[in-house]
Design a protein around this motif. Structure first.
Motif, mmCIF file in Angstrom:
data_model
loop_
_atom_site.group_PDB
_atom_site.id
_atom_site.type_symbol
_atom_site.label_atom_id
_atom_site.label_comp_id
_atom_site.label_asym_id
_atom_site.label_seq_id
_atom_site.Cartn_x
_atom_site.Cartn_y
_atom_site.Cartn_z
ATOM 1 N N ASP A 1 -4.224 75.759 56.906
ATOM 2 C CA ASP A 1 -3.999 76.078 58.085
ATOM 3 C C ASP A 1 -5.084 77.350 58.520
ATOM 4 N N PRO A 2 -5.845 77.188 59.691
ATOM 5 C CA PRO A 2 -6.767 78.396 59.885
ATOM 6 C C PRO A 2 -6.042 79.593 60.289
ATOM 7 N N ASP A 3 -4.549 79.523 60.656
ATOM 8 C CA ASP A 3 -3.991 80.473 60.807
ATOM 9 C C ASP A 3 -3.308 81.235 59.836
ATOM 10 N N VAL B 1 4.981 81.136 54.923
ATOM 11 C CA VAL B 1 6.131 80.815 54.049
ATOM 12 C C VAL B 1 5.989 79.187 53.827
ATOM 13 N N VAL B 2 6.383 78.750 52.688
ATOM 14 C CA VAL B 2 6.470 77.219 52.367
ATOM 15 C C VAL B 2 7.837 77.105 51.535
ATOM 16 N N VAL C 1 9.602 69.242 52.726
ATOM 17 C CA VAL C 1 9.149 70.618 52.722
ATOM 18 C C VAL C 1 8.673 71.003 53.949
ATOM 19 N N ARG C 2 9.151 72.346 54.365
ATOM 20 C CA ARG C 2 8.743 72.687 55.520
ATOM 21 C C ARG C 2 8.011 74.184 55.425
ATOM 22 N N ALA C 3 6.879 74.320 56.260
ATOM 23 C CA ALA C 3 6.163 75.618 55.971
ATOM 24 C C ALA C 3 5.813 76.099 57.649
ATOM 25 N N ARG C 4 5.600 77.343 57.726
ATOM 26 C CA ARG C 4 5.359 78.160 58.869
ATOM 27 C C ARG C 4 4.179 78.885 58.772
ATOM 28 N N ASP C 5 3.279 78.637 59.598
ATOM 29 C CA ASP C 5 1.887 79.493 59.655
ATOM 30 C C ASP C 5 2.145 80.654 60.069
ATOM 31 N N GLY C 6 0.775 81.693 60.121
ATOM 32 C CA GLY C 6 0.722 82.892 60.726
ATOM 33 C C GLY C 6 1.128 83.109 62.089
#
Length: 173
Positions: free
Chosen positions: A1-3, A7-8, A51-56
């Motif tokens: 992710d470029p941002d 959290v994953v 799986v759940r991820a959050r970017d910046g």
């Protein structure tokens, strides 16, 4: 992710648990892959996960795309396998979905029920199955498995049919 990735988390639960997801943080390995583990379970236990991820920027992504509603499953090895190691196929399904698939009221239904399909060492998530055959031979005739459009069987087939011919073998079309 470029941002950047903030959290994953790995979410998992065993079959039969309604909303009790266990959430485990994933860590990044030296090779740049996020990793986590699910503790060992008893033989034959079916485990559902995503799986759940959050970017910046605070945006979320899940895999498989359905998240908690997806049917990413594995079953703890139960010793059931073919005598010879030819094409090894296995369907894993939540018990409630199996009950619905084989329920008398659904016997002639063409409704597809969610599964995870294993072919040798390849896994197909977000796929579904229904019974095939006439009303006289369902549920002993076979299954039709509809695959996710992004991952075809052998790279070309959007569905697979398993015919149970009563001779202790499966014919794959």
């Amino acid at each position: 992710d470029p941002d950047s990735i903030d959290v994953v988390n790995l979410h998992w639960r065993t079959d039969g648990e309604d909303a009790n997801w266990t959430i485990v943080p994933m860590t990044i390995s030296e090779s740049g892959i996020y990793e986590s583990s699910i503790p060992a379970h008893e033989v034959g236990t079916v485990v559902q996960f995503f799986v759940r991820a959050r970017d910046g920027l605070g945006l979320h992504s899940v895999f498989p795309a359905g998240g908690a509603d997806s049917c990413a499953l594995y079953q703890v090895e139960d010793g059931k396998k073919p005598v010879t190691e030819i094409d090894r196929l296995r369907m894993v399904q939540l018990e409630a979905d199996t009950d619905n698939l084989f329920a008398r009221v659904n016997r002639m239904s063409n409704r597809f029920w969610p599964i995870t399909l294993y072919h040798n060492d390849e896994v197909f998530y977000d796929v579904s199955v229904r019974l095939v055959g006439s009303g006289f031979i369902r549920p002993n005739s076979g299954y039709k498995v509809k695959l996710h459009p992004d991952k075809a069987f052998y790279g070309v087939h959007d569905s697979v049919r398993f015919d149970l011919n009563g001779i202790a073998e499966i014919v794959l079309k």
